[in-house]
Motif scaffolding. Structure first.
Motif, PDB file in Angstrom:
ATOM      1  N   CYS A 281       5.196   6.414  -8.362  1.00 31.44           N
ATOM      2  CA  CYS A 281       6.150   5.396  -7.919  1.00 31.44           C
ATOM      3  C   CYS A 281       6.799   5.879  -6.627  1.00 31.44           C
ATOM      4  O   CYS A 281       7.508   6.894  -6.617  1.00 31.44           O
ATOM      5  CB  CYS A 281       7.196   5.145  -9.004  1.00 31.44           C
ATOM      6  N   LEU A 282       6.581   5.182  -5.535  1.00 33.12           N
ATOM      7  CA  LEU A 282       7.012   5.658  -4.222  1.00 33.12           C
ATOM      8  C   LEU A 282       8.475   5.338  -3.939  1.00 33.12           C
ATOM      9  O   LEU A 282       9.280   6.230  -3.696  1.00 33.12           O
ATOM     10  CB  LEU A 282       6.127   5.045  -3.136  1.00 33.12           C
ATOM     11  N   TYR A 283       8.841   4.070  -3.965  1.00 30.20           N
ATOM     12  CA  TYR A 283      10.210   3.692  -3.621  1.00 30.20           C
ATOM     13  C   TYR A 283      10.460   2.266  -4.090  1.00 30.20           C
ATOM     14  O   TYR A 283       9.538   1.543  -4.482  1.00 30.20           O
ATOM     15  CB  TYR A 283      10.453   3.805  -2.111  1.00 30.20           C
ATOM     16  N   LYS A 284      11.717   1.872  -4.003  1.00 35.08           N
ATOM     17  CA  LYS A 284      12.079   0.503  -4.338  1.00 35.08           C
ATOM     18  C   LYS A 284      11.899  -0.387  -3.114  1.00 35.08           C
ATOM     19  O   LYS A 284      12.313  -0.029  -2.012  1.00 35.08           O
ATOM     20  CB  LYS A 284      13.530   0.435  -4.827  1.00 35.08           C
ATOM     21  N   GLY A 285      11.298  -1.544  -3.343  1.00 38.34           N
ATOM     22  CA  GLY A 285      11.112  -2.476  -2.260  1.00 38.34           C
ATOM     23  C   GLY A 285      12.367  -3.278  -1.998  1.00 38.34           C
ATOM     24  O   GLY A 285      13.406  -3.109  -2.648  1.00 38.34           O
ATOM     25  N   SER A 286      12.277  -4.166  -1.027  1.00 34.80           N
ATOM     26  CA  SER A 286      13.409  -4.999  -0.666  1.00 34.80           C
ATOM     27  C   SER A 286      13.462  -6.213  -1.575  1.00 34.80           C
ATOM     28  O   SER A 286      12.464  -6.907  -1.764  1.00 34.80           O
ATOM     29  CB  SER A 286      13.294  -5.433   0.800  1.00 34.80           C
ATOM     30  N   LYS A 287      14.636  -6.478  -2.149  1.00 36.42           N
ATOM     31  CA  LYS A 287      14.805  -7.618  -3.047  1.00 36.42           C
ATOM     32  C   LYS A 287      14.998  -8.910  -2.288  1.00 36.42           C
ATOM     33  O   LYS A 287      14.694  -9.997  -2.763  1.00 36.42           O
ATOM     34  CB  LYS A 287      16.006  -7.369  -3.973  1.00 36.42           C
ATOM     35  N   SER A 288      15.501  -8.815  -1.064  1.00 41.23           N
ATOM     36  CA  SER A 288      15.775 -10.016  -0.273  1.00 41.23           C
ATOM     37  C   SER A 288      14.475 -10.663   0.169  1.00 41.23           C
ATOM     38  O   SER A 288      13.461 -10.004   0.375  1.00 41.23           O
ATOM     39  CB  SER A 288      16.620  -9.665   0.949  1.00 41.23           C
ATOM     40  N   GLU A 289      14.537 -11.978   0.314  1.00 41.87           N
ATOM     41  CA  GLU A 289      13.368 -12.723   0.759  1.00 41.87           C
ATOM     42  C   GLU A 289      13.108 -12.419   2.233  1.00 41.87           C
ATOM     43  O   GLU A 289      13.994 -12.515   3.064  1.00 41.87           O
ATOM     44  CB  GLU A 289      13.588 -14.227   0.570  1.00 41.87           C
ATOM     45  N   ASP A 290      11.888 -12.062   2.530  1.00 41.32           N
ATOM     46  CA  ASP A 290      11.522 -11.722   3.897  1.00 41.32           C
ATOM     47  C   ASP A 290      10.396 -12.641   4.337  1.00 41.32           C
ATOM     48  O   ASP A 290       9.357 -12.726   3.682  1.00 41.32           O
ATOM     49  CB  ASP A 290      11.061 -10.261   3.963  1.00 41.32           C
ATOM     50  N   SER A 291      10.595 -13.321   5.455  1.00 37.95           N
ATOM     51  CA  SER A 291       9.593 -14.270   5.923  1.00 37.95           C
ATOM     52  C   SER A 291       8.470 -13.603   6.707  1.00 37.95           C
ATOM     53  O   SER A 291       7.509 -14.256   7.085  1.00 37.95           O
ATOM     54  CB  SER A 291      10.254 -15.330   6.821  1.00 37.95           C
ATOM     55  N   THR A 292       8.591 -12.300   6.964  1.00 33.26           N
ATOM     56  CA  THR A 292       7.563 -11.603   7.725  1.00 33.26           C
ATOM     57  C   THR A 292       6.262 -11.592   6.936  1.00 33.26           C
ATOM     58  O   THR A 292       6.266 -11.277   5.749  1.00 33.26           O
ATOM     59  CB  THR A 292       7.995 -10.154   8.005  1.00 33.26           C
ATOM     60  N   PRO A 293       5.143 -11.919   7.550  1.00 36.01           N
ATOM     61  CA  PRO A 293       3.872 -11.897   6.829  1.00 36.01           C
ATOM     62  C   PRO A 293       3.579 -10.519   6.251  1.00 36.01           C
ATOM     63  O   PRO A 293       3.859  -9.496   6.867  1.00 36.01           O
ATOM     64  CB  PRO A 293       2.850 -12.271   7.921  1.00 36.01           C
ATOM     65  N   ARG A 294       2.995 -10.493   5.055  1.00 35.29           N
ATOM     66  CA  ARG A 294       2.680  -9.235   4.390  1.00 35.29           C
ATOM     67  C   ARG A 294       1.697  -8.403   5.205  1.00 35.29           C
ATOM     68  O   ARG A 294       1.664  -7.181   5.111  1.00 35.29           O
ATOM     69  CB  ARG A 294       2.087  -9.556   3.007  1.00 35.29           C
TER      70      ARG A 294
END
Length: 669
Positions: free
Chosen positions: A421-434
């Motif tokens: 398990c590396l890290y926690k991701g961002s919970k906020s909605e991000d419009s940047t393409p994956r």
């Protein structure tokens, strides 16, 4: 999505690649497939991962990987598959970014067998598509005009006032040469002499085209398919080599039987076409002469000759094809089925309207009366009531089911070797393409190593972390994890020997096996500060002393919770960097083979393309001095332009490296 070409570690496969394929001696030539195995790996949501040999046929279905796939990397020796997923632990918490290394050693151990099996699968898949396209061409060769006789006769039944059947009406015309007024109106006013001639030509042309397609395409493709399935059955019988890969001889035997049934149905269609062409030719010739006499036109002597055998032939045709069928009208809206080829080409589950007549067929009767032969596996099943399309779909289903088993068996052999398990991701909605997001994965073919580049998102000062693992899971250890700090290399007044990082990594991609391309920004970034595009050699990161500093992973904690224990390497870039002026660079994409890097701004409106390895000779410098340059205009906070082609060079470590050409075009124009 990851596409990988398998590398050869020894000469084990050389003899196989160079061996003559006997199918070339026995079968028509097909488009060539790549000799060396390559695989397309697809990852999706809910642990969905599939491996396709040559990008065409599925050879592995992997399940049980937690989370949605963000990236994956298959080793070129097929020993392991590295996967990065986003695991949603609970709806209220931020997702966890997790690294998995999956052991795929079964594919590596049986690489020659996997390669041979994959080539057979792709041959079979190609042939199925070939048969499908051949059948499509046959359907296109069949024309709606051929149904004209059925529709006209049905309308005749609905409108006539007499109780005489249609068959009797035509029989009277055949035997006595006289037709009722209603039949004359049908023939002369609706069908017409010209229409009859056109209908006869259409039937002959259409049937001839379909007949040629069956012989030259459908039969040859089916025979080739039967050949490859028979070879596959022979491979499956070699259990020492292929049983572990899931090849099932019994299942392949079922596929062979299904192909045999399809060949029988194709032969049946040929017989129907041949019979119909003879029947229609005789019937139309007689009817054409009869209609000429009705119109009192001249009849040529060669058309007027009709023997008793011809009369009997037409009488049999009328008896068999001109019977009114009320049940057929309820099913198809017509009373007659004079045209009998089109029913074989209908893509439907209904039985044939006019199945072949097997009465008097001695072989058919012999099989029906023989208990042993009727159940014999040596005889292909026969479906006289079904269309060619139905038998084809049944064949495709059986073959797909048969060839699906290896993918399931190989997929179940894949097991998890490492979970980190590396890290926690961002919970906020991000419009940047994956597409633009880290982590980024790389496979080093020369040293059989997997690399993962990532940053800890919750850290205000984003170090870049490099996880290095051997593709052979038995040789992997936890000492391949390092964090990289970037010291100051622009301002010489600052102590460059400091162990603290001066720059943060914004994005990073592998340029080649030895270099990482990074986009950097100053940790104390202020308004107007420029970002930097740089090349980071792995040799400056992995040095001898790092091998003594092992990182012991606590599997009960996330990696970001153990970041203080991760060995850190501070690097100072002496060359191969460039200041990105007038651009808030955020993402980078690279291609080491083409030697270019592409930098994208944070608002996705500016893009610059850099030539990374430009020869620094005198002639090139003179040419660059002669070219005009156009500076980028506009405020960085109002980036409304897209640099269509910004070619820049990255030679040396100077921030004043010459720009060869810049062009801009407005998005709003």
């Amino acid at each position: 999505m990851h596409w990988m070409e398998v590398t050869e570690e020894s000469s084990v496969l050389t003899s196989f690649y160079n061996a003559e394929d006997e199918s070339n001696l026995l079968l028509p030539k097909l488009p060539a497939l790549p000799k060396k195995l390559n695989a397309l790996v697809l990852g999706g949501s809910s642990g969905f991962i599939e491996v396709y040999a040559y990008g065409m046929y599925k050879i592995a279905t992997v399940t049980g990987v937690a989370g949605s796939c963000l990236g994956l990397c298959f080793s070129s020796d097929l020993k392991s598959l590295s996967v990065i997923t986003e695991v949603q632990v609970s709806p209220d918490s931020a997702p966890e970014i997790t690294y998995f290394q999956l052991d795929t050693s079964l594919l590596s151990v049986y690489l020659p067998e996997v390669t041979r099996m994959a080539r057979k699968f792709t041959h079979i898949s190609t042939l199925l598509q070939y048969i499908k396209l051949s059948l499509t061409c046959m359907c296109e060769a069949w024309e709606e005009i051929l149904m004209q006789m059925d529709s006209r006769l049905t309308k005749f039944v609905q409108e006539k006032n007499t109780t005489t059947s249609v068959q009797d009406e035509f029989m009277q015309l055949l035997l006595w040469g006289k037709a009722s007024l209603e039949l004359q109106a049908l023939l002369m006013n609706q069908l017409t002499v010209k229409g009859l001639k056109k209908l006869g030509q259409s039937i002959e042309s259409s049937y001839s085209s379909i007949q040629k397609l069956v012989i030259s395409h459908l039969q040859s493709g089916s025979e080739a398919l039967l050949y490859h399935l028979s070879e596959l059955k022979g491979m499956a019988s070699w259990k020492q080599k292929y049983e572990s890969l899931g090849l099932d001889a019994a299942g392949i035997e079922g596929a062979i039987t299904a192909v045999g049934s399809f060949i029988l149905k194709a032969n049946e269609l040929l017989q129907v076409i041949d019979s119909s062409m003879k029947n229609f030719k005789a019937f139309f010739r007689w009817l054409y002469v009869a209609m000429l006499r009705m119109s009192e036109d001249h009849v040529l002597p060669e058309l007027n000759k009709m023997t008793q055998k011809d009369i009997t032939f037409v009488a049999d045709f009328l008896t068999e094809h001109f019977n009114e069928a009320p049940d057929l009208y309820n099913r198809k809206g017509k009373y007659f089925n004079v045209e009998r080829v089109g029913q074989y080409l209908k893509d439907e589950d209904d039985d044939l309207v006019s199945p072949p007549n097997t009465e008097g067929n001695q072989w058919f009767n012999f099989l029906q009366n023989s208990t042993h032969l009727k159940e014999s596996p040596l005889l292909f099943p026969y479906y006289p009531q079904k269309s060619l399309h139905f038998v084809k779909r049944r064949m495709e289903g059986i073959i797909d089911q048969c060839l699906q088993k290896p993918a399931d068996v190989i997929g179940k052999s894949v097991h998890q070797a490492v979970c980190m398990c590396l890290y926690k991701g961002s919970k906020s909605e991000d419009s940047t393409p994956r597409l633009f997001k880290l982590p980024f994965m790389w496979n080093d073919k020369s040293s059989n190593l997997h690399y993962v580049l990532f940053t800890m998102l919750e850290s205000s000062l984003s170090k870049i972390y490099i996880l290095r693992r051997h593709t052979d899971v038995s040789r992997s250890a936890n000492n391949g994890l390092l964090s990289v700090d970037f010291g100051n290399f622009l301002n010489n007044s600052i102590n460059e020997s400091s162990d603290t990082g001066f720059y943060s990594c914004v994005d990073a991609h592998f340029y080649d096996d030895e270099t990482i391309t990074v986009v950097l920004k100053e940790n104390a970034e202020q308004e107007g500060k420029e970002r930097i595009l740089a090349q980071l050699p792995l040799s400056s990161v992995y040095v001898d002393e790092d091998q003594e500093r092992e990182f012991s992973l606590n599997s009960n904690k996330r990696l970001d919770e153990q970041s203080d224990d991760i060995p850190t390497r501070t690097v100072f870039l002496e060359s191969q960097w460039r200041v990105l002026e007038n651009m808030k660079a955020q993402y980078v994409a690279v291609n080491g083979i083409r030697k270019v890097s592409c930098v994208l701004s944070s608002n996705l409106r500016h893009v610059r393309v850099f030539e990374m390895d430009v020869e620094d000779d005198g002639e090139a410098e003179e040419e660059e001095e002669e070219e005009e340059t156009t500076p980028i205009v506009g405020d960085e906070h109002e980036e409304l332009t897209l640099s269509a082609v910004n070619h820049n060079s990255m030679c040396g470590g100077s921030a004043e490296a010459d720009e060869t050409e810049e062009h801009e075009s407005s998005l709003d124009s």
